[in-house]
Design a protein around this motif. Structure first.
Motif, PDB file in Angstrom:
ATOM      1  N   LEU A 392       0.939  -1.072   0.126  1.00  0.00           N
ATOM      2  CA  LEU A 392      -0.026   0.005   0.028  1.00  0.00           C
ATOM      3  C   LEU A 392       0.805   1.454   0.108  1.00  0.00           C
ATOM      4  CD1 LEU A 392      -2.635  -0.937   2.610  1.00  0.00           C
ATOM      5  CD2 LEU A 392      -2.772  -1.290   0.209  1.00  0.00           C
ATOM      6  N   GLY A 393       0.305   2.350  -0.750  1.00  0.00           N
ATOM      7  CA  GLY A 393       1.088   3.539  -0.772  1.00  0.00           C
ATOM      8  C   GLY A 393       2.517   3.295  -1.584  1.00  0.00           C
ATOM      9  N   GLY A 394       3.481   3.848  -0.642  1.00  0.00           N
ATOM     10  CA  GLY A 394       5.082   3.843  -1.208  1.00  0.00           C
ATOM     11  C   GLY A 394       5.749   2.736  -0.504  1.00  0.00           C
ATOM     12  N   PHE A 395       5.043   1.590  -0.246  1.00  0.00           N
ATOM     13  CA  PHE A 395       5.555   0.480   0.683  1.00  0.00           C
ATOM     14  C   PHE A 395       6.232  -0.380  -0.377  1.00  0.00           C
ATOM     15  CE2 PHE A 395       6.103  -3.972   2.154  1.00  0.00           C
ATOM     16  CZ  PHE A 395       6.605  -3.562   3.416  1.00  0.00           C
ATOM     17  N   SER A 396       7.325  -0.776  -0.134  1.00  0.00           N
ATOM     18  CA  SER A 396       8.388  -1.773  -0.486  1.00  0.00           C
ATOM     19  C   SER A 396       9.314  -2.598   0.324  1.00  0.00           C
ATOM     20  CB  SER A 396       9.101  -1.185  -1.963  1.00  0.00           C
ATOM     21  OG  SER A 396      10.014  -0.187  -1.573  1.00  0.00           O
ATOM     22  N   GLY A 397       9.406  -3.616   0.080  1.00  0.00           N
ATOM     23  CA  GLY A 397      10.408  -4.486   1.079  1.00  0.00           C
ATOM     24  C   GLY A 397      10.154  -5.829   1.416  1.00  0.00           C
ATOM     25  N   GLU A 398      10.498  -6.385   2.465  1.00  0.00           N
ATOM     26  CA  GLU A 398      10.481  -7.802   2.861  1.00  0.00           C
ATOM     27  C   GLU A 398       9.494  -7.925   3.850  1.00  0.00           C
ATOM     28  OE1 GLU A 398      12.940 -11.209   5.014  1.00  0.00           O
ATOM     29  OE2 GLU A 398      14.064  -9.759   3.950  1.00  0.00           O
ATOM     30  N   VAL A 399       8.516  -8.918   3.534  1.00  0.00           N
ATOM     31  CA  VAL A 399       7.523  -9.238   4.732  1.00  0.00           C
ATOM     32  C   VAL A 399       7.508 -10.444   4.878  1.00  0.00           C
ATOM     33  CG1 VAL A 399       4.892  -9.468   5.215  1.00  0.00           C
ATOM     34  CG2 VAL A 399       5.962  -7.421   3.724  1.00  0.00           C
ATOM     35  N   ASP A 400       7.655 -10.884   6.214  1.00  0.00           N
ATOM     36  CA  ASP A 400       8.033 -12.428   6.657  1.00  0.00           C
ATOM     37  C   ASP A 400       6.675 -13.079   6.941  1.00  0.00           C
ATOM     38  OD1 ASP A 400      10.865 -12.337   5.855  1.00  0.00           O
ATOM     39  OD2 ASP A 400      11.149 -11.423   7.829  1.00  0.00           O
ATOM     40  N   MET A 401       6.152 -14.295   6.492  1.00  0.00           N
ATOM     41  CA  MET A 401       5.142 -15.045   6.930  1.00  0.00           C
ATOM     42  C   MET A 401       5.693 -16.144   7.855  1.00  0.00           C
ATOM     43  SD  MET A 401       2.820 -13.223   5.173  1.00  0.00           S
ATOM     44  CE  MET A 401       1.553 -14.477   5.802  1.00  0.00           C
ATOM     45  N   SER A 402       4.538 -16.261   9.078  1.00  0.00           N
ATOM     46  CA  SER A 402       4.949 -17.379   9.870  1.00  0.00           C
ATOM     47  C   SER A 402       3.526 -17.706  10.719  1.00  0.00           C
ATOM     48  CB  SER A 402       5.966 -16.917  11.025  1.00  0.00           C
ATOM     49  OG  SER A 402       5.549 -15.772  11.551  1.00  0.00           O
ATOM     50  N   CYS A 403       3.557 -18.542  11.570  1.00  0.00           N
ATOM     51  CA  CYS A 403       2.397 -18.986  12.374  1.00  0.00           C
ATOM     52  C   CYS A 403       3.423 -18.734  13.533  1.00  0.00           C
ATOM     53  CB  CYS A 403       1.908 -20.263  12.236  1.00  0.00           C
ATOM     54  SG  CYS A 403       1.075 -20.516  10.765  1.00  0.00           S
ATOM     55  N   PRO A 404       3.176 -17.785  14.588  1.00  0.00           N
ATOM     56  CA  PRO A 404       4.105 -17.615  15.723  1.00  0.00           C
ATOM     57  C   PRO A 404       3.615 -18.469  16.786  1.00  0.00           C
ATOM     58  CG  PRO A 404       2.593 -15.546  15.285  1.00  0.00           C
ATOM     59  CD  PRO A 404       2.302 -16.397  14.304  1.00  0.00           C
ATOM     60  N   ALA A 405       2.432 -18.752  16.951  1.00  0.00           N
ATOM     61  CA  ALA A 405       2.252 -19.894  18.257  1.00  0.00           C
ATOM     62  C   ALA A 405       1.097 -20.694  17.836  1.00  0.00           C
ATOM     63  CB  ALA A 405       1.630 -18.822  19.409  1.00  0.00           C
ATOM     64  N   PRO A 406       1.338 -21.838  16.820  1.00  0.00           N
ATOM     65  CA  PRO A 406       0.313 -22.661  16.436  1.00  0.00           C
ATOM     66  C   PRO A 406       0.095 -23.542  17.614  1.00  0.00           C
ATOM     67  CG  PRO A 406       2.265 -23.362  15.569  1.00  0.00           C
ATOM     68  CD  PRO A 406       2.615 -22.147  16.292  1.00  0.00           C
ATOM     69  N   PRO A 407      -1.359 -24.271  17.710  1.00  0.00           N
ATOM     70  CA  PRO A 407      -1.537 -25.155  18.776  1.00  0.00           C
ATOM     71  C   PRO A 407      -0.488 -26.342  18.632  1.00  0.00           C
ATOM     72  CG  PRO A 407      -3.662 -24.449  17.427  1.00  0.00           C
ATOM     73  CD  PRO A 407      -2.398 -23.784  16.789  1.00  0.00           C
ATOM     74  N   PRO A 408      -0.338 -27.056  19.614  1.00  0.00           N
ATOM     75  CA  PRO A 408       0.465 -28.053  19.807  1.00  0.00           C
ATOM     76  C   PRO A 408       0.130 -29.170  18.596  1.00  0.00           C
ATOM     77  CG  PRO A 408       0.529 -27.302  22.026  1.00  0.00           C
ATOM     78  CD  PRO A 408      -0.656 -26.645  21.166  1.00  0.00           C
ATOM     79  N   GLY A 409       0.888 -29.937  17.878  1.00  0.00           N
ATOM     80  CA  GLY A 409       0.529 -30.694  16.955  1.00  0.00           C
ATOM     81  C   GLY A 409       0.151 -30.291  15.462  1.00  0.00           C
ATOM     82  N   VAL A 410       0.228 -28.751  15.348  1.00  0.00           N
ATOM     83  CA  VAL A 410      -0.085 -28.277  14.023  1.00  0.00           C
ATOM     84  C   VAL A 410       1.147 -27.439  13.799  1.00  0.00           C
ATOM     85  CG1 VAL A 410      -1.565 -26.567  13.258  1.00  0.00           C
ATOM     86  CG2 VAL A 410      -2.629 -27.940  14.715  1.00  0.00           C
ATOM     87  N   THR A 411       1.367 -27.817  12.475  1.00  0.00           N
ATOM     88  CA  THR A 411       2.390 -27.020  11.671  1.00  0.00           C
ATOM     89  C   THR A 411       1.895 -26.471  10.439  1.00  0.00           C
ATOM     90  OG1 THR A 411       3.958 -28.601  12.637  1.00  0.00           O
ATOM     91  CG2 THR A 411       4.639 -27.191  10.588  1.00  0.00           C
ATOM     92  N   CYS A 412       2.364 -24.951  10.122  1.00  0.00           N
ATOM     93  CA  CYS A 412       2.053 -24.220   9.229  1.00  0.00           C
ATOM     94  C   CYS A 412       2.987 -24.336   8.065  1.00  0.00           C
ATOM     95  CB  CYS A 412       1.936 -22.738   9.408  1.00  0.00           C
ATOM     96  SG  CYS A 412       0.663 -22.245  10.630  1.00  0.00           S
ATOM     97  N   ILE A 413       2.527 -24.625   6.928  1.00  0.00           N
ATOM     98  CA  ILE A 413       3.436 -25.067   5.746  1.00  0.00           C
ATOM     99  C   ILE A 413       2.735 -23.851   4.610  1.00  0.00           C
ATOM    100  CG2 ILE A 413       4.261 -26.539   3.887  1.00  0.00           C
ATOM    101  CD1 ILE A 413       5.203 -27.056   6.897  1.00  0.00           C
ATOM    102  N   PHE A 414       3.751 -22.974   4.143  1.00  0.00           N
ATOM    103  CA  PHE A 414       3.449 -21.936   3.386  1.00  0.00           C
ATOM    104  C   PHE A 414       3.880 -22.583   2.035  1.00  0.00           C
ATOM    105  CE2 PHE A 414       3.846 -19.573   7.175  1.00  0.00           C
ATOM    106  CZ  PHE A 414       2.734 -18.847   7.089  1.00  0.00           C
ATOM    107  N   SER A 415       3.638 -21.794   0.791  1.00  0.00           N
ATOM    108  CA  SER A 415       3.621 -22.372  -0.605  1.00  0.00           C
ATOM    109  C   SER A 415       5.213 -22.734  -0.957  1.00  0.00           C
ATOM    110  CB  SER A 415       3.259 -21.173  -1.373  1.00  0.00           C
ATOM    111  OG  SER A 415       3.986 -20.166  -1.540  1.00  0.00           O
ATOM    112  N   ASN A 416       6.086 -22.132  -0.069  1.00  0.00           N
ATOM    113  CA  ASN A 416       7.333 -22.554  -0.181  1.00  0.00           C
ATOM    114  C   ASN A 416       8.045 -24.011   0.416  1.00  0.00           C
ATOM    115  OD1 ASN A 416       7.311 -21.688   2.180  1.00  0.00           O
ATOM    116  ND2 ASN A 416       9.270 -20.721   2.119  1.00  0.00           N
ATOM    117  N   GLY A 417       6.855 -24.534   1.000  1.00  0.00           N
ATOM    118  CA  GLY A 417       7.108 -25.877   1.589  1.00  0.00           C
ATOM    119  C   GLY A 417       7.695 -25.695   2.901  1.00  0.00           C
TER     120      GLY A 417
END
Length: 625
Positions: A392-417
């Motif tokens: 948005l606006g003049g934004f450019s740069g890096e944005v890091d995707m994660s799941c900071p505190a998933p329930p035990p037994g759950v793992t987030c997997i993004f499109s990069n595997g």
């Protein structure tokens, strides 16, 4: 009156360069010739007995060709001292031949003494070289002493030398940049002071013109007023350009007029700013005096400024030589702001300087996942949800995707595997991404909330929630066999070796059977060969892939516990000559029972070569002899 032989002889020696006693020649100089004046040069008639026609000021006795250089407007006084025989002397050009009668020009246009043309002893014959035919250039003249041959001479008239001076006629020194200062240049004739040069002068600063060619007035002067002098110590000169050839051009005063011009500069050490919406960015600036600029300065923001932009510290006006801080912010994301931080001096005239800066007020948006609710069976991945990250606006740069505190037994997997992913956004860019939730078999059935986070390198992170519904796994039991039926009666024996002819394929079926009451999920069949095969095909081919030269993978999907219960894959494998087709068949499923039957089978085969046959040999006789 005749001159003694010894004196005549001495003059001859002088002419021959054997003795330099020039003072002897002053013997002829009468007092009357000195009335010629400051701008007059006397040329004397010499001794006829020694064939000397002219001497310059009676200090030399050159004889022969006589040369003389004078400036324009000067007078040459031809003078024959008393005691020297008369000469028939005149110039060979026309012009103003005399300044006082009776010395006039003859009808042929030559300067000549009156009457017979003979010069009278003790008489001045002035000729003014002040224009016309007696102007700039070379003028020959000659004389014919009585009884002797002609002697010639040349008078060269050059332009009058000039000098140019520059003074400050009004305005202070030092001045402030933009303040009016007037300079006056005066051009003087250094040869004939009473003759005022004409033409014009151009004022220069360090040799660079700062005015046009300004005409001289009747006093030989011109003035120039300017408010455009650059800051610092200036070097003011004037270059004279004559409008006639009778004056020579000259640079201004070889010590130029020094003019101090006071000013200040404004600098910003961090001009490229970036902030999140509502966040602040502080610009750090410095004021520096040029040539002791004494005044304080008011600091403001000027141009297309963000929502807030003002001096933070110190208060206006800022003392010269001080540092300052300007704070800028904008409540929402916007294109990059380009504006100036401006300093306005408190003196008169007003001095203004600006420093260009930018402010990038940008952010990004983490879109709502679609679907926002996903399901998974214990020990299996969920269905995939899609989302967008937009600049948005003049934004450019890096944005890091994660799941900071998933329930035990759950793992987030993004499109990069991976459980984390770095996205790099350009200005105005949108990136499409996906998220899958892997669940362990120990995760209890029930609803869960998984928070997905997008974090920039600096600024505020954004989050979105994904609802997970975990269901209990129903275990199934499958096994594989070589053949077509699950009754175990018509299955192929997997252990005895098979022998193949050259380039013959091995054709066989591998079947998977579900003998449980639940669906067998994620059933996969893999054939692993001990040696590379030459070619391989499988039916149905859409579910099988030759993953390498020694491996075939088939995705069988779901096998139901009701008809048809079975999924069969038909293989046709051709080995390389001399190679075997030994392989193992491995079956896996995502929800297999702990007590499931073995899912690993092996097959062994050999390749048989056809022997060579001698001519006349009967088929089937393998003895080549």
């Amino acid at each position: 009156m005749k001159v003694s032989v010894s004196l005549r002889t001495l003059c001859v020696f002088l002419r021959l360069g054997l003795l330099a006693l020039a003072f002897i020649c002053l013997f002829y100089a009468p007092a009357s010739a000195q009335t010629c004046g400051a701008n007059c040069t006397v040329v004397y008639a010499g001794d006829d007995a020694d064939d000397l026609c002219y001497t310059r000021d009676h200090t030399t006795c050159p004889g022969g060709n006589f040369s003389l250089t004078i400036s324009f407007g000067q007078t040459v006084d031809f003078f024959q001292p008393v005691g020297v025989a008369s000469f028939d002397a005149h110039t060979a050009t026309s012009g103003t031949c005399g300044v006082n009668p009776p010395h006039t020009c003859t009808p042929d246009g030559n300067f000549r003494a009156p009457g017979s043309g003979n010069m009278v002893n003790g008489t001045d014959y002035p000729v003014a070289f002040n224009g016309g035919a007696l102007g700039i250039g070379s003028h020959p003249f000659f004389c014919t002493p009585h009884g002797f041959s002609m002697t010639t001479g040349t008078i060269t008239v050059i332009a009058d030398a000039t000098s140019t001076s520059v003074v400050r006629s009004s305005g202070p020194n030092p001045s402030i940049v933009g303040q009016s200062v007037q300079f006056k240049a005066t051009v003087s004739n250094t040869i004939i002071p009473g003759t005022i040069p004409t033409g014009g002068v151009t004022f220069e600063d360090f040799g660079v013109p700062i005015s046009s060619n300004l005409p001289l007035d009747g006093a030989g002067s011109a003035t120039f007023t300017t408010t455009s002098l650059a800051s610092g110590t200036r070097s003011i000169t004037a270059v004279y350009t004559p409008d006639v050839t009778t004056f020579s051009g000259s640079n201004s005063n070889a010590s130029p007029l020094s003019q101090l011009v006071e000013d200040f500069s404004i600098t910003i050490s961090n001009p490229a700013g970036a902030a999140s919406p509502g966040g602040n960015y502080d610009y750090t600036g410095t004021l520096s005096a040029i040539d002791s600029y004494p005044n304080s300065v008011n600091i403001t923001c000027q141009g297309s400024t963000p929502g807030t932009c003002a001096l933070l510290t110190p208060a206006n006006p800022v003392p010269m030589g001080s540092g300052f801080t300007v704070r800028a912010s904008n409540p929402s994301a916007a294109p990059i702001f380009s504006f100036n931080i401006q300093g306005i001096g408190t003196s008169t005239p007003t001095v203004t300087h600006a420093f260009p800066v930018t402010l990038n007020v940008g952010s990004f948006n983490l879109g709502t996942p679609n679907p926002s609710t996903v399901t998974a069976v214990q020990g299996n991945p969920s269905n995939t949800t899609a989302f967008q990250v937009s600049a948005l606006g003049g934004f450019s740069g890096e944005v890091d995707m994660s799941c900071p505190a998933p329930p035990p037994g759950v793992t987030c997997i993004f499109s990069n595997g991976s459980a984390t992913q770095a996205l790099f956004l350009g200005v105005g860019q949108t990136i499409n991404d996906t998220l899958t939730l892997n669940t362990s078999s120990s995760l209890a059935a029930g609803p869960y909330t998984v928070t997905m986070q997008a974090a920039p390198l600096s600024g505020t992170s954004q989050t979105q929630d994904v609802s997970l519904t975990e269901s209990s796994a129903t275990q199934a039991n499958t096994f594989i066999y070589f053949g077509d039926t699950p009754d175990g009666q018509t299955q192929h024996n997997v252990n005895p070796p098979h022998t193949l002819l050259l380039d013959s394929p091995l054709n066989f079926n591998v079947s998977a059977y579900n003998e449980d009451v639940a669906n067998a999920n994620g059933v996969t069949l893999v054939l692993v060969f001990t040696e590379p095969f030459k070619s391989a095909s499988a039916t149905p081919g859409g579910t099988c892939t030759n993953t390498s030269s020694v491996e075939i993978t088939c995705d069988l999907g779901i096998i139901t516990p009701s008809a048809p219960w079975i999924k069969t894959v038909s293989f046709s494998i051709v080995p390389f000559p001399g190679r075997s087709l030994d392989f193992a068949a491995i079956l896996s499923e995502s929800n297999k029972n702990a007590t499931a039957k073995p899912t690993h089978l092996s097959w062994t085969t050999f390749y048989r070569y056809r022997p060579m046959m001698r001519p006349g040999q009967k088929p089937g006789n393998t003895n080549p002899k």
